[in-house]
Design an enzyme around this catalytic site. Sequence first.
Site, short mmCIF file in Angstrom:
data_model
loop_
_atom_site.label_atom_id
_atom_site.label_comp_id
_atom_site.label_asym_id
_atom_site.label_seq_id
_atom_site.Cartn_x
_atom_site.Cartn_y
_atom_site.Cartn_z
N ARG A 120 0.83 -1.17 -0.02
CA ARG A 120 0.16 0.16 -0.11
C ARG A 120 0.81 1.32 -0.11
O ARG A 120 0.32 2.33 0.33
CB ARG A 120 -0.98 -0.02 1.32
CG ARG A 120 -1.92 -1.07 1.14
CD ARG A 120 -3.03 -1.02 2.18
NE ARG A 120 -3.94 -2.08 2.02
CZ ARG A 120 -3.82 -3.11 2.90
NH1 ARG A 120 -2.94 -2.94 3.84
NH2 ARG A 120 -4.42 -4.13 2.78
N LYS A 142 2.21 10.88 -11.83
CA LYS A 142 1.26 9.74 -12.57
C LYS A 142 2.08 8.76 -12.79
O LYS A 142 3.03 8.59 -13.58
CB LYS A 142 0.89 10.54 -13.84
CG LYS A 142 -0.53 11.52 -13.83
CD LYS A 142 -0.80 11.99 -14.99
CE LYS A 142 -1.96 12.31 -15.67
NZ LYS A 142 -1.94 12.67 -17.15
N GLU A 184 7.17 16.55 -26.30
CA GLU A 184 6.57 16.92 -25.22
C GLU A 184 7.25 18.20 -24.87
O GLU A 184 6.54 19.22 -24.18
CB GLU A 184 7.07 15.76 -24.08
CG GLU A 184 6.62 14.51 -24.09
CD GLU A 184 5.13 14.27 -23.99
OE1 GLU A 184 4.42 15.02 -23.72
OE2 GLU A 184 4.73 12.83 -23.97
N GLU A 236 -5.34 16.33 -11.56
CA GLU A 236 -5.92 16.65 -12.99
C GLU A 236 -7.45 16.75 -12.71
O GLU A 236 -8.02 16.30 -13.71
CB GLU A 236 -5.73 15.62 -13.69
CG GLU A 236 -5.74 15.80 -15.28
CD GLU A 236 -5.08 14.61 -16.17
OE1 GLU A 236 -3.96 14.10 -15.87
OE2 GLU A 236 -5.59 14.79 -17.29
N ARG A 240 -4.22 20.64 -15.23
CA ARG A 240 -3.33 19.60 -15.50
C ARG A 240 -3.53 19.23 -16.96
O ARG A 240 -2.67 18.44 -17.57
CB ARG A 240 -3.15 18.74 -14.51
CG ARG A 240 -1.95 17.76 -14.77
CD ARG A 240 -1.70 16.97 -13.30
NE ARG A 240 -0.48 16.08 -13.72
CZ ARG A 240 0.11 15.27 -12.93
NH1 ARG A 240 -0.13 15.35 -11.48
NH2 ARG A 240 1.05 14.29 -13.10
N HIS A 251 -2.87 8.59 -28.33
CA HIS A 251 -3.26 7.44 -27.71
C HIS A 251 -3.86 6.46 -28.70
O HIS A 251 -3.90 5.21 -28.50
CB HIS A 251 -3.95 7.53 -26.31
CG HIS A 251 -3.19 7.85 -25.43
ND1 HIS A 251 -3.82 8.33 -24.04
CD2 HIS A 251 -1.82 8.27 -25.08
CE1 HIS A 251 -2.90 8.59 -23.12
NE2 HIS A 251 -1.49 8.61 -23.90
N1 LIG Z 1 3.57 9.51 -16.19
C1 LIG Z 1 3.61 10.38 -17.08
O1 LIG Z 1 3.20 11.56 -16.71
C2 LIG Z 1 3.88 10.18 -18.45
C3 LIG Z 1 4.03 11.41 -19.36
C4 LIG Z 1 4.36 10.97 -20.49
C5 LIG Z 1 4.63 9.69 -21.11
N2 LIG Z 1 4.53 8.52 -20.18
C6 LIG Z 1 4.78 7.22 -20.72
O2 LIG Z 1 6.25 7.38 -20.96
C7 LIG Z 1 6.24 6.05 -21.65
C8 LIG Z 1 7.56 6.49 -22.78
O3 LIG Z 1 8.69 6.74 -22.24
P1 LIG Z 1 9.97 6.83 -22.95
O4 LIG Z 1 9.69 7.55 -24.12
O5 LIG Z 1 10.90 7.42 -22.08
O6 LIG Z 1 10.06 5.47 -23.60
P2 LIG Z 1 10.91 4.15 -22.80
O7 LIG Z 1 10.85 4.08 -21.33
O8 LIG Z 1 10.32 2.76 -23.50
O9 LIG Z 1 12.49 4.47 -23.42
C9 LIG Z 1 12.56 4.27 -24.75
C10 LIG Z 1 13.88 3.29 -25.15
O10 LIG Z 1 14.93 3.98 -24.90
C11 LIG Z 1 15.78 3.29 -24.01
N3 LIG Z 1 16.58 3.81 -23.39
C12 LIG Z 1 16.23 4.74 -22.29
N4 LIG Z 1 17.05 5.56 -21.82
C13 LIG Z 1 18.33 5.34 -22.43
C14 LIG Z 1 19.48 5.87 -22.46
N5 LIG Z 1 19.78 6.84 -21.67
N6 LIG Z 1 20.34 5.12 -23.13
C15 LIG Z 1 19.95 4.16 -24.10
N7 LIG Z 1 18.82 3.81 -24.31
C16 LIG Z 1 17.74 4.39 -23.54
C17 LIG Z 1 14.65 2.44 -23.30
O11 LIG Z 1 15.33 1.22 -22.99
C18 LIG Z 1 13.87 2.31 -24.54
O12 LIG Z 1 14.16 1.04 -25.45
C19 LIG Z 1 5.06 5.80 -22.06
O13 LIG Z 1 4.56 4.50 -21.69
C20 LIG Z 1 4.35 6.71 -21.86
O14 LIG Z 1 2.76 6.30 -21.40
C21 LIG Z 1 4.15 8.78 -18.94
ZN LIG Z 2 2.99 12.13 -23.11
#
Ligand SMILES: NC(=O)c1ccc[n+]([C@@H]2O[C@H](COP(=O)([O-])OP(=O)(O)OC[C@H]3O[C@@H](n4cnc5c(N)ncnc54)[C@H](O)[C@@H]3O)[C@@H](O)[C@H]2O)c1
Ligand SMILES: [Zn+2]
Lengths: 361, 361
Positions: A120, A142, A184, A236, A240, A251
């Site tokens: 939890r 989030k 972003e 949110e 937000r 999406h």
């Molecule tokens: N929580 C939130 O507010 C929020 C906001 C935006 C996106 N997201 C989520 O984030 C996710 C996308 O995140 P992302 O774009 O970081 O993708 P990801 O986490 O899949 O990373 C992208 C790729 O890069 C690789 N990688 C990461 N860092 C690296 C580094 N320093 N060197 C080499 N390779 C590296 C990873 O292993 C992966 O293959 C989605 O699931 C999305 O829904 C969440």
């Molecule tokens: Zn996003």
Amino acid sequence: MERITVTLGERSYPITIAAGLFNDPASFLPLKGGDHVMVVTNETLAPLYLHSIHTVLERAGVIVDQVILPDGEQYKSLAVLDQVFTALLKKPHGRDTTLIALGGGVIGDMTGFAAASYQRGVRFIQVPTTLLSQVDSSVGGKTAVNHPLGKNMIGAFYQPASVVIDLDCLKTLPPRELSSGLAEVIKYGIILDGAFFTWLEDHLDELLALDPDALSYCLRRCCELKAAVVAADEFENGQRALLNLGHTYGHAIETHMGYGNWLHGEAVSAGIMMAAHTARRLGQLGMDDIRRVQVLLARAGLPVTGPKEMAPADYLPHMMRDKKVVSGQLRLVLPRSIGQAEVRTGVANDIVLASIADCQA
Amino acid sequence: MERITVTLGERSYPITIAAGLFNDPASFLPLKGGDHVMVVTNETLAPLYLHSIHTVLERAGVIVDQVILPDGEQYKSLAVLDQVFTALLKKPHGRDTTLIALGGGVIGDMTGFAAASYQRGVRFIQVPTTLLSQVDSSVGGKTAVNHPLGKNMIGAFYQPASVVIDLDCLKTLPPRELSSGLAEVIKYGIILDGAFFTWLEDHLDELLALDPDALSYCLRRCCELKAAVVAADEFENGQRALLNLGHTYGHAIETHMGYGNWLHGEAVSAGIMMAAHTARRLGQLGMDDIRRVQVLLARAGLPVTGPKEMAPADYLPHMMRDKKVVSGQLRLVLPRSIGQAEVRTGVANDIVLASIADCQA
Ligand SMILES: NC(=O)c1ccc[n+]([C@@H]2O[C@H](COP(=O)([O-])OP(=O)(O)OC[C@H]3O[C@@H](n4cnc5c(N)ncnc54)[C@H](O)[C@@H]3O)[C@@H](O)[C@H]2O)c1
Ligand SMILES: [Zn+2]
Ligand SMILES: NC(=O)c1ccc[n+]([C@@H]2O[C@H](COP(=O)([O-])OP(=O)(O)OC[C@H]3O[C@@H](n4cnc5c(N)ncnc54)[C@H](O)[C@@H]3O)[C@@H](O)[C@H]2O)c1
Ligand SMILES: [Zn+2]
């Protein structure tokens, strides 16, 4: 070193931004000697960074365990989350443990939800390694995993105890992932800060070349903007939602194309264009602004049209499952100008469909 | 009709206790016409109560969907939780949906966690149908599912919007389940209210016969005690831990024996005896009090010894995985007298083992 605070009363926390942070145990606030941690990372990042972080923390007297997950958005699932719980329970880790999310948004979202749910709620630290996770997903609490029927449908609002952003790790990030993060970054300019959008037009090439000064300014500005929005509206209920510009359309792309085929930022980029055209069709955004957005996204290496496999009608069922849908009503984030956006309900379906068609390849 | 309020600022909510509540749409506060709900229940309860609740709500203009899960503690799992998410997403239900938990603690805990996690949190109403869930699990916002390596290890603190307790539904409850609930009832007397313990000694037979007046008083008193503890310590940083009397030992029994073989209240009953003997061995509880506790539990149809399949040494590894373990230290809830208890750390393992041996059949 830059330090920004996300102001949320008792749950306030620092974001630390600098090069070389992974080599300094003091970066990993608020850990101290004797603490027990579980580093959650993936198969790509483990060989790059795990060893040095492990060593630095152990030298500081922290007891370090680790769990290495498969890499990819398709593994941001309840089933893989369960592997984290199993790793925690095998040792076992108690309520006083700390989870460290070492990775991009996938690892960060999943580890955050694991921390929210394990016994939890236990402490966690975000160590984002992609541009996208540094400017966006690691800040604000989030957390989520995906469901086959919808992205991020299972999760929690759960704030980290700190966010540690090491600029150096962007050097190993694949260029396509850097571009994805820029979607972003550009989004912040469009919804909140026209001057920052102009700065981006002037400095995009430096960012693409990973110039440390440009990067450092860009990360700070994005984190400041995000921190302010989160502080004003943690759950949110209001502004937000603006951060979701392009995301309702995006999406739909991610879900329809199968997780992992279109990167999150790529889908958001196409989605931003669709939102811009929706705003134009409603008479609230001019063609000049649309062109500036389109040019900047394209210069960042991002798609400005949707996947050719998808017809406009393919978007709507996915969009209706969006978390912003209330009483069956679509709620869209639409730009009013560069630097300002708003949430609109009651936009007619045919306008939405036409705007998607405006962005067909 | 009795109405008790759980006082938690903005998240305060009512507990309504009476016979016949399921036939009155007004019971299901705060639902109103036009709301969309998902009733989560199981295969045992659906044929008994689902039709009437469905009809009552639909007549009040509520849009009612339902998901019927398999019955049993072994289904309080991430995998079954996922079935709830799937049902919600198939319709789809938006962030403005309300989940209704119609069932015992298993359905309540699982539905509560589903509500906490679905789209990062939607409203939910507890409709507890076992004595145990009416006096304990439905009030206070602890939600969870089990993991093969530990009970209730994955969950959230998440408060319902209201709790609806219909006395009538205890008429269909199997006697063994009624006894199981009485373990938690007796627990309140031991830890918080010596006068209530005495009342129970005087009225246990009426409770076993489901006498409405005795039942109504008993439910009100238990809910009042629970509500007061929760209001004072929502997140279990202090006195709320007292509610776990017998549970650290009891969870070891439940986990070791396999979920569902020993009922929760049965395991707690044996666990209360073990805690009482631990307290006696530490010189803080007399043999007279132990005997009163033992007699009342036995009269309620509950076991006062552990399973013969388990040796004392079988308990410890499970107990060390308890959520109350901090820095590898066991924290035990121990009675000081009938009506008072405390949390103790640093109790030597051999005392714990000897107290378990005191309760071997
Ligand atoms: N929580 C939130 O507010 C929020 C906001 C935006 C996106 N997201 C989520 O984030 C996710 C996308 O995140 P992302 O774009 O970081 O993708 P990801 O986490 O899949 O990373 C992208 C790729 O890069 C690789 N990688 C990461 N860092 C690296 C580094 N320093 N060197 C080499 N390779 C590296 C990873 O292993 C992966 O293959 C989605 O699931 C999305 O829904 C969440
Ligand atoms: Zn996003
Ligand atoms: N969240 C908390 O604070 C908390 C507190 C105590 C216990 N719990 C949890 O509660 C669970 C145990 O709850 P429980 O004892 O209610 O068990 P349960 O939910 O398994 O119900 C017991 C059995 O009775 C049946 N049943 C329920 N109501 C009935 C009725 N009115 N008529 C006929 N049959 C009926 C159920 O289908 C089931 O077979 C455990 O998982 C335990 O961990 C949670
Ligand atoms: Zn209990």
